[in-house]
Enzyme design. Structure first.
Site, PDB file in Angstrom:
ATOM      1  N   GLY A   1       1.137  -1.325  -0.205  1.00 21.81           N
ATOM      2  CA  GLY A   1       0.161  -0.244  -0.131  1.00 21.81           C
ATOM      3  C   GLY A   1       0.780   1.185  -0.030  1.00 21.81           C
TER       4      GLY A   1
ATOM      5  N   GLN B   1       1.287  -0.889  -6.980  1.00 22.86           N
ATOM      6  CA  GLN B   1       0.415  -1.790  -7.845  1.00 22.86           C
ATOM      7  C   GLN B   1       0.233  -1.070  -9.842  1.00 22.86           C
ATOM      8  OE1 GLN B   1      -3.203   1.052  -7.325  1.00 22.86           O
ATOM      9  NE2 GLN B   1      -4.802  -0.348  -8.566  1.00 22.86           N
TER      10      GLN B   1
ATOM     11  N   ASP C   1      -1.070  -6.138  -7.442  1.00 20.05           N
ATOM     12  CA  ASP C   1      -2.606  -5.012  -7.588  1.00 20.05           C
ATOM     13  C   ASP C   1      -3.287  -6.348  -7.318  1.00 20.05           C
ATOM     14  OD1 ASP C   1      -5.076  -4.472  -8.212  1.00 20.05           O
ATOM     15  OD2 ASP C   1      -4.877  -4.160  -9.998  1.00 20.05           O
TER      16      ASP C   1
ATOM     17  N   TYR D   1     -17.254  10.462   4.165  1.00 20.37           N
ATOM     18  CA  TYR D   1     -16.699   8.768   3.918  1.00 20.37           C
ATOM     19  C   TYR D   1     -16.958   7.878   3.528  1.00 20.37           C
ATOM     20  CZ  TYR D   1     -12.602   5.554   6.036  1.00 20.37           C
ATOM     21  OH  TYR D   1     -11.730   4.988   5.589  1.00 20.37           O
TER      22      TYR D   1
ATOM     23  N   LYS E   1     -14.628  -0.406   5.884  1.00 20.24           N
ATOM     24  CA  LYS E   1     -13.206   0.064   7.196  1.00 20.24           C
ATOM     25  C   LYS E   1     -14.371  -1.013   7.992  1.00 20.24           C
ATOM     26  CE  LYS E   1      -9.808   1.710   5.579  1.00 20.24           C
ATOM     27  NZ  LYS E   1      -8.605   1.126   5.662  1.00 20.24           N
TER      28      LYS E   1
END
Length: 256
Positions: A12, A39, A64, A156, A163
């Site tokens: 990440g 990625q 990826d 968000y 999440k």
């Protein structure tokens, strides 16, 4: 904390300002060997630059997370270079930008929901499934979450749902891998101005609100998150698993 001879995979890294980049630096400074993923080719040079600044030898590999083949190839890469691994840091999240503003119900789409959950949550379990047989005893898996998983945070939206799924993942994965003495935890970090956060509309307002309302009256730094990850990856936290640790200057305890 000593991570000498520990092999750490960090997924990440998007820029030098990212939480993942800070974790890589802190872990490297404490003796760990680091593998970073990128990625796509657009991000490769950024990750190469970050890797070049780490202590000791570091390796990089494309991955990826939307592709099972890439995750499988990443495992082969780790086995060819290290044979096994000790720590996996999952710092990946994504949702279509158009879903990260405005009214949640009006903007939600089936495709956007699937993409957000696939990259932000499922990928953590996919890594565990692929790698669990080469993670050493006393191993650790750590992911990054946010308070939007349990409270409504303006704009968000679908990422809050993803999440929440990720945090449930932490609990189920910790139970599944615990018999192998592999610990799984998450860090719920306060808002930080990273590349990923730039996609959330009105993010500067969120930063100001947290600064005003948090117990410590300030926002956090990437290094503070990295230091918590260091603790969770070390034997100093040997009895901690299935937990979400808040690193947000106490904002999560604040009421009206």
């Amino acid at each position: 904390m000593n991570l000498r001879n520990k092999k750490v995979l960090i997924i990440g890294v998007a820029s030098k300002r990212s939480i993942a980049a800070s974790i890589a630096q802190v872990f490297s400074d404490n003796g760990a060997e680091i593998a970073l993923t990128y990625q796509n080719e657009k991000l490769k040079s950024r990750v190469e630059d970050i890797a070049s600044e780490l202590s000791g030898n570091s390796i990089i590999c494309p991955c990826d997370l939307a592709k099972d083949e890439d995750i499988s190839n990443l495992k082969k890469f780790i086995q060819e270079n290290w044979s096994d691994i000790d720590i996996i840091i999952h710092s990946a999240a994504f949702a279509p930008r158009e879903l990260l503003n405005g009214d949640f119900v009006e903007n939600i789409t089936r495709e956007g929901f699937q993409i957000a959950h696939d990259i932000s949550s499922y990928s953590f379990a996919a890594l565990a499934k692929e790698f669990n047989d080469i993670i050493n005893e006393n191993g650790s898996m750590i992911t990054l979450s946010y308070l939007g998983s349990e409270r409504v945070i303006k704009n968000y939206n679908v990422m809050g749902l993803a999440k929440a799924s990720l945090e449930a993942n932490v609990r189920y994965m910790s139970h599944s891998l615990g018999h192998k003495n592999i610990r799984v935890n998450g860090i719920s970090a306060g808002p930080i101005k990273t590349l990923a956060a730039s996609g959330i509309s009105g993010f500067n307002e969120i930063l100001k609100h947290v600064e005003d309302k948090s117990a410590l009256k300030r926002n956090i730094t990437t290094v503070e998150v990295a230091n918590t990850a260091l603790f969770l990856a070390s034997q100093s936290s040997s009895a901690i698993t299935g937990q979400i640790i808040y690193v947000d200057c106490g904002f999560n305890i604040s009421g009206v």
